[in-house]
Design a protein around this motif. Structure first.
Motif: not given
Length: 271
Positions: A110-124, A191-204
């Protein structure tokens, strides 16, 4: 996590503790958990959360992969100690990443739903089956084979995807599969839970980093070291109570025509 893996964890934890000549209470104090938890893990009555596995891994200098998959009591110590090469994070998914997934009565994920209330505890609760089972979940037959999760978007950084929209995502095991410029949900302690466009790079310094970009130009790009990332989910579809508005409404078009007519009239009058 399978029953076999749970049994291996329990056996390995007891073996590692006895190598150090430690009591359950002494080990619990070192790991910052309760003694009863150590007993439950060793007796296979419970499974350690991911952060607890990380503490055990660091304390005994053994990788999580070995801790969960190999019987350490049957191996010489020099074969399992310090097996993580150069301390480098695993980007290809070769090392075990524990993912708790709810299963329906039909045996399908099934698809779990992580809403704004659950996001704080999701990492743990990332690897805690009991926590994941408490989240709301549903099934979408239109989605193909894979593991999916729904996350609530917060803020206006990804307009026109509005705050409160649920983005349904597919789990990304190999982080090298990230597609340039596509949207993902990234889970990290920083950052917690973020929705973004991604690119993968190498740092200096040559270490891989994620570039997190917003669709709203008011938000500048951010860099996130890949070794800080816990999970990455590729956006597949979104669900919202608000339908997207067209960029150009009839009212706006009519107002633009009126403004243009007035400007033409003003120019003719000046002549």
């Amino acid at each position: 996590m399978s029953d076999r893996e749970k049994q291996i964890i329990g056996k390995n934890l007891k073996h590692l503790r006895r190598i150090r000549n430690m009591t359950q209470q002494e080990l619990a104090d070192e790991l910052g958990i309760r003694r009863s938890n150590i007993g439950a893990y060793e007796e296979c009555r419970a499974t350690p959360r991911y952060e607890t596995l990380e503490r055990i891994s660091e304390y005994f200098s053994v990788s999580i992969d070995m801790l969960v998959k190999e019987d350490l009591s049957s191996m010489p110590e020099n074969e399992w100690k310090n097996v993580t090469p150069n301390g480098r994070p695993d980007y290809e998914g070769n090392k075990l990443r524990i993912l708790a997934v709810p299963v329906g009565a039909d045996g399908k994920e099934n698809i779990s739903v992580v809403n704004s209330k659950a996001s704080a505890g999701y990492l743990n609760g990332l690897a805690d089956p009991e926590y994941i089972e408490q989240l709301p979940n549903f099934h979408l037959p239109m989605l193909g084979t894979g593991t999916y999760r729904a996350f609530e978007v917060k803020g206006d950084s990804m307009l026109p995807i509005r705050s409160g929209t649920m983005v349904v995502c597919e789990y990304v095991e190999n982080w090298r599969d990230i597609k340039e410029g596509q949207t993902y949900v990234v889970i990290s302690p920083r950052e917690g839970i973020v929705y973004k466009r991604l690119s993968l790079r190498n740092s200096r310094e040559g270490a891989p980093v994620l570039i997190l970009r917003s669709d709203n130009p008011l938000y500048p790009p951010q860099e996130l070291p890949l070794d800080e990332v816990k999970e990455i989910w590729k956006a597949k579809l979104y669900m919202s109570e608000q339908f997207p508005e067209p960029d150009l409404t009839l009212e706006r078009l009519y107002a633009m025509v009126q403004d243009l007519q007035q400007e033409i009239g003003r120019i003719k009058h000046q002549r």
